[in-house]
Design a protein around this motif. Structure first.
Motif, PDB file in Angstrom:
ATOM      1  N   ALA A  28       0.895  -1.336   0.025  1.00  0.00           N
ATOM      2  CA  ALA A  28      -0.011   0.049   0.010  1.00  0.00           C
ATOM      3  C   ALA A  28       0.761   1.186  -0.013  1.00  0.00           C
ATOM      4  O   ALA A  28       2.022   1.475   0.580  1.00  0.00           O
ATOM      5  N   PRO A  29       0.373   2.243  -0.666  1.00  0.00           N
ATOM      6  CA  PRO A  29       1.106   3.662  -0.754  1.00  0.00           C
ATOM      7  C   PRO A  29       1.264   4.114   0.498  1.00  0.00           C
ATOM      8  O   PRO A  29       0.416   4.029   1.474  1.00  0.00           O
ATOM      9  N   ASP A  30       2.474   5.104   0.836  1.00  0.00           N
ATOM     10  CA  ASP A  30       2.507   5.691   2.015  1.00  0.00           C
ATOM     11  C   ASP A  30       1.850   7.153   1.723  1.00  0.00           C
ATOM     12  O   ASP A  30       1.832   7.641   0.382  1.00  0.00           O
ATOM     13  N   LEU A  31       1.373   7.841   2.780  1.00  0.00           N
ATOM     14  CA  LEU A  31       0.667   8.895   2.901  1.00  0.00           C
ATOM     15  C   LEU A  31       1.448   9.981   3.502  1.00  0.00           C
ATOM     16  O   LEU A  31       1.915   9.728   4.640  1.00  0.00           O
ATOM     17  N   PHE A  32       2.033  11.196   3.049  1.00  0.00           N
ATOM     18  CA  PHE A  32       2.785  12.276   3.718  1.00  0.00           C
ATOM     19  C   PHE A  32       2.029  13.603   3.602  1.00  0.00           C
ATOM     20  O   PHE A  32       1.530  14.073   2.494  1.00  0.00           O
ATOM     21  N   VAL A  33       2.062  14.312   4.616  1.00  0.00           N
ATOM     22  CA  VAL A  33       1.585  15.617   4.708  1.00  0.00           C
ATOM     23  C   VAL A  33       2.609  16.710   4.883  1.00  0.00           C
ATOM     24  O   VAL A  33       3.240  16.438   5.998  1.00  0.00           O
ATOM     25  N   VAL A  34       2.829  17.351   4.004  1.00  0.00           N
ATOM     26  CA  VAL A  34       3.919  18.235   4.006  1.00  0.00           C
ATOM     27  C   VAL A  34       3.369  19.856   3.352  1.00  0.00           C
ATOM     28  O   VAL A  34       2.967  19.794   2.584  1.00  0.00           O
ATOM     29  N   CYS A  73      10.417  -3.519   2.240  1.00  0.00           N
ATOM     30  CA  CYS A  73       9.355  -3.974   3.528  1.00  0.00           C
ATOM     31  C   CYS A  73       9.418  -3.041   4.445  1.00  0.00           C
ATOM     32  O   CYS A  73       9.734  -3.370   5.743  1.00  0.00           O
ATOM     33  N   TYR A  74       9.600  -1.856   4.397  1.00  0.00           N
ATOM     34  CA  TYR A  74       9.525  -0.784   5.444  1.00  0.00           C
ATOM     35  C   TYR A  74       8.954   0.405   4.809  1.00  0.00           C
ATOM     36  O   TYR A  74       8.932   0.747   3.626  1.00  0.00           O
ATOM     37  N   ALA A  75       8.498   1.619   5.594  1.00  0.00           N
ATOM     38  CA  ALA A  75       7.812   2.698   5.284  1.00  0.00           C
ATOM     39  C   ALA A  75       8.763   3.584   4.721  1.00  0.00           C
ATOM     40  O   ALA A  75       9.953   3.776   5.131  1.00  0.00           O
ATOM     41  N   ASP A  76       8.321   4.461   3.538  1.00  0.00           N
ATOM     42  CA  ASP A  76       8.978   5.424   2.944  1.00  0.00           C
ATOM     43  C   ASP A  76       9.019   6.559   4.302  1.00  0.00           C
ATOM     44  O   ASP A  76       8.356   6.476   5.064  1.00  0.00           O
ATOM     45  N   LYS A  77      10.025   7.656   4.169  1.00  0.00           N
ATOM     46  CA  LYS A  77       9.962   8.560   4.880  1.00  0.00           C
ATOM     47  C   LYS A  77       9.974   9.860   4.147  1.00  0.00           C
ATOM     48  O   LYS A  77       9.970  10.007   3.004  1.00  0.00           O
ATOM     49  N   ALA A  78       9.801  11.159   4.892  1.00  0.00           N
ATOM     50  CA  ALA A  78       9.568  12.403   4.165  1.00  0.00           C
ATOM     51  C   ALA A  78      10.000  13.450   5.291  1.00  0.00           C
ATOM     52  O   ALA A  78      10.109  13.547   6.760  1.00  0.00           O
ATOM     53  N   THR A  79      10.475  14.612   4.823  1.00  0.00           N
ATOM     54  CA  THR A  79      11.072  15.636   5.226  1.00  0.00           C
ATOM     55  C   THR A  79      10.209  17.007   4.644  1.00  0.00           C
ATOM     56  O   THR A  79       9.401  16.683   3.578  1.00  0.00           O
ATOM     57  N   PRO A  80      10.627  18.259   5.054  1.00  0.00           N
ATOM     58  CA  PRO A  80       9.744  19.226   4.541  1.00  0.00           C
ATOM     59  C   PRO A  80      10.125  19.630   3.014  1.00  0.00           C
ATOM     60  O   PRO A  80       9.650  20.001   2.348  1.00  0.00           O
ATOM     61  N   HIS A 112      12.121  -1.463   9.936  1.00  0.00           N
ATOM     62  CA  HIS A 112      12.421  -0.098  10.336  1.00  0.00           C
ATOM     63  C   HIS A 112      12.925   0.623   9.081  1.00  0.00           C
ATOM     64  O   HIS A 112      12.734   2.041   9.253  1.00  0.00           O
ATOM     65  N   GLY A 113      13.552   0.325   8.133  1.00  0.00           N
ATOM     66  CA  GLY A 113      14.152   1.385   7.148  1.00  0.00           C
ATOM     67  C   GLY A 113      15.051   2.303   7.519  1.00  0.00           C
ATOM     68  O   GLY A 113      15.773   2.114   8.739  1.00  0.00           O
ATOM     69  N   MET A 114      15.166   3.479   7.047  1.00  0.00           N
ATOM     70  CA  MET A 114      16.048   4.607   7.499  1.00  0.00           C
ATOM     71  C   MET A 114      15.423   5.733   7.944  1.00  0.00           C
ATOM     72  O   MET A 114      14.145   5.699   7.784  1.00  0.00           O
ATOM     73  N   LEU A 115      15.947   6.681   8.647  1.00  0.00           N
ATOM     74  CA  LEU A 115      15.401   7.761   9.461  1.00  0.00           C
ATOM     75  C   LEU A 115      16.086   8.921   9.196  1.00  0.00           C
ATOM     76  O   LEU A 115      17.273   9.136   9.543  1.00  0.00           O
ATOM     77  N   PRO A 116      15.370  10.217   8.517  1.00  0.00           N
ATOM     78  CA  PRO A 116      15.841  11.292   8.595  1.00  0.00           C
ATOM     79  C   PRO A 116      15.721  11.970  10.175  1.00  0.00           C
ATOM     80  O   PRO A 116      14.408  12.261  10.550  1.00  0.00           O
ATOM     81  N   ALA A 117      16.570  12.505  10.587  1.00  0.00           N
ATOM     82  CA  ALA A 117      16.449  13.197  11.794  1.00  0.00           C
ATOM     83  C   ALA A 117      17.709  14.142  12.163  1.00  0.00           C
ATOM     84  O   ALA A 117      18.824  13.716  11.899  1.00  0.00           O
ATOM     85  N   ASN A 118      17.515  14.969  13.022  1.00  0.00           N
ATOM     86  CA  ASN A 118      18.684  15.813  13.660  1.00  0.00           C
ATOM     87  C   ASN A 118      19.663  16.300  12.460  1.00  0.00           C
ATOM     88  O   ASN A 118      20.872  16.513  12.605  1.00  0.00           O
TER      89      ASN A 118
END
Length: 644
Positions: A28-34, A73-80, A112-118
């Protein structure tokens, strides 16, 4: 496929708007609100106004997100600024402009995938093996800023008190073991024999994680990896003669040249010490600047240098850096041993992919640093070929269409026969998807569980290769381990090349290990359409095969004797991981190189260190996980009781 996208009011659940769903390969597709925009889709993205559902932006990204891989097999991520997709590696989809980018060399683990943070991008280790020539291992964090290599103002070379004053003892003999795995070919063999019957001559507890030892000048040299200290021991007695520390860790043993002890450090430098007393002759700053990062709880250079350098035609060669995609790339250099003078230098960076061009699911151009090896003519850093002036040379690419999806598969033929480790020479994980191989072949992504001269570790001389396979069966995806079932040790002639069977004009593949269970043997006649490709097999039989009850993690060849070391292959019911975790010590086994028959076993109180076994001057030296170095030699006949 998502049939419908719904927008509900958080306060009362009222439907504000709904829109048709989109197809999204794999799940299923990921949804992001940016910025009040709802993004979804793949590869045709829509952004709808959060409150009205009106389409306000679209992106057509077929070129960036090609078919040929399933979604991770992990969710995509998003930033601004970006959506970060996991299709083949990590695809940065620019929400503000068209500056999209594809990074197949980094990928996240399942769930878990990858993580944008900090302000960083965190990438945990993963179990996939696409792009083996460039993939990064371990848990790391990368920054988005440009990493152009600066021009440092500091001098590249420093002179020490021993500069120009070599050791009294300068001769290296054929019986010595003067460099990592004995010679520039990294063969792990010496022509001088060792006795079949051994006894402990001495042992020395140094502590910490130890490298393989090297021997010359009647001395043994070994490094503590984490402490970054080189120790010099008397070969006859084991007495410590001197110790010298670098400013960073030392991941592999030094190289002994003309009375000098030369090694690289994780601090980004190359050191040259006088073998007699450990005094510094020179230090070469291989890193382009003094920038430190935290690695395994220690500070080290962003451009570390492997401890083991390659001696070829009177020059020592090494690398500084990790990846062609990090920190401005990997630097390669050649130094004159006695002075540290820089003779050749080059930098390998990128190549950064053009998203307008197709990419391939299992192979990618690029560079990853490793301990260097040679075929006597060319130098090799993993898949990369260089001449002696550090100019990149070509390898023959063999491509074919394979797998159920019609993906392009590739492997390469090198200009000379050389040793390669697809996971890197210092990778001690013994993963079922990585291979050591002595061959013209760069196997890349492909399996080699049935191939000659390939396994989890090997040694070779001018005629034959001796290999251990931890995995003789094929498992397509997951890491696997079958302790208690034995490990396969075998010998091949050096001209018995791995075969990638494609049919016409090729030798027929043969079954070669009849003891493999029929229901777990991968057919040797699978064509390229099988998932993950057919892998390499063989067209000529092995010289001999032997199943052993030792998990071989260190090997050396000394004349007519093959030396094997590792923990016992047992699985105690009350403590199943005791042997694997080193709680049951280890075994040093001596076998006949001609037929694999066991001559003698010697129990060890500690597990042998990875690739920590050598033979020199009729003695066997072994580094162990408890920080000890052991020396074995001939049984003293004067101490033996007379036989009746």
């Amino acid at each position: 496929q998502s049939q419908t996208v719904w927008a509900l009011c958080a306060q009362d659940g009222e439907v504000r708007w709904k829109s048709p769903g989109v197809q999204s390969r794999g799940r299923a597709p990921d949804l992001f609100v940016v910025d009040d925009r709802v993004w979804y889709g793949r590869p045709h993205f829509h952004a709808r106004d959060l409150r009205t559902g009106e389409v306000v932006q679209t992106m057509e990204l077929d070129q960036v997100l090609e078919s040929g891989h399933h979604r991770r097999c992990y969710a995509d991520k998003a930033t601004p600024n970006f959506m970060i997709s996991g299709e083949r590696g990590s695809e940065f989809l620019d929400l503000c402009d068209d500056d999209h980018s594809r990074h197949n060399w980094i990928r996240g683990p399942c769930i878990h995938g990858m993580l944008p943070a900090n302000g960083l991008f965190y990438v945990p280790p993963h179990q996939c093996f696409c792009y083996p020539a460039v993939r990064m291992d371990g848990f790391f964090a990368v920054a988005s800023r440009s990493a152009a290599v600066p021009s440092s103002q500091r001098p590249r070379r420093e002179q020490g008190p021993a500069y120009g004053q070599p050791s009294v003892s300068r001769q290296v003999t054929p019986e010595d073991w003067p460099t990592y795995r004995q010679n520039a070919y990294r063969g792990g063999s010496v022509t001088a024999d060792v006795p079949g019957e051994l006894q402990t001559v001495w042992s020395h507890q140094l502590g910490g994680r130890l490298t393989q030892a090297v021997v010359a000048y009647d001395k043994a040299f070994v490094a503590q990896k984490d402490a970054g200290t080189v120790h010099c021991l008397d070969l006859k007695t084991g007495e410590r003669l001197w110790s010298r520390s670098a400013a960073g860790g030392i991941d592999s043993p030094p190289t002994l040249v003309d009375g000098w002890v030369i090694f690289g450090s994780r601090d980004g430098s190359v050191y040259c010490l006088r073998a007699d007393d450990g005094q510094l002759a020179w230090r070469f700053h291989a890193a382009p600047e003094d920038r430190q990062i935290v690695s395994y709880d220690r500070l080290e250079s962003a451009w570390p240098v492997h401890g083991s350098l390659l001696l070829l035609n009177g020059l020592v060669y090494g690398t500084a850096g990790r990846s062609g995609f990090l920190d401005g790339g990997v630097s390669l250099f050649a130094l004159e041993p006695s002075s540290g003078e820089l003779i050749h230098e080059t930098r390998l960076e990128g190549p950064w992919p053009d998203i307008g061009q197709p990419s391939y699911p299992f192979h990618k151009d690029g560079y990853r640093a490793d301990v260097l090896t040679t075929d006597g003519q060319y130098l090799y850093m993993g898949r990369t070929v260089l001449d002696r002036e550090l100019v990149e040379a070509d390898a023959e690419r063999l491509q074919l269409v394979g797998t159920q999806r019609g993906d392009q598969l590739e492997y390469r033929i090198m200009p000379g026969m050389r040793l390669v480790a697809t996971g890197g020479f210092l990778d001690d994980t013994f993963w079922n998807r990585t291979w050591w191989m002595y061959s013209y072949v760069w196997p890349g992504f492909h399996y080699a569980q049935q191939a000659p001269k390939s396994g989890q570790m090997l040694v070779f001389d001018d005629e034959n290769t001796y290999t251990v396979k931890h995995y003789t069966t094929r498992n397509r995806h997951s890491p696997m381990l079958f302790p208690g079932s034995g490990y396969l040790v075998f010998a091949d002639r050096n001209d018995n090349e791995p075969l990638f069977y494609r049919g016409e004009g090729q030798p027929e593949p043969i079954p070669w290990e009849i003891e493999l269970p029929e229901d777990t043997r991968w057919t040797i006649y699978q064509d390229a359409a099988v998932d993950k490709g057919p892998g390499f097999t063989r067209s000529a039989p092995a010289l001999w095969t032997s199943w052993v009850d030792v998990r071989v993690e260190a090997m050396a060849l000394a004349g007519e004797h093959l030396l094997l070391a590792g923990p016992p292959d047992v699985v105690p019911e009350q403590d199943p991981l005791a042997a694997l975790d080193g709680r049951m010590g280890g075994v040093l086994r001596v076998v006949h190189a001609t037929d694999g028959q066991t001559i003698a076993d010697y129990p060890l109180s500690a597990r042998p260190a990875f690739d920590g076994l050598i033979a020199a001057r009729g003695r066997v030296l072994l580094s162990t996980d408890d920080g000890s170095i052991l020396c074995f030699g001939a049984v003293d006949s004067s101490q033996q009781e007379p036989q009746p």
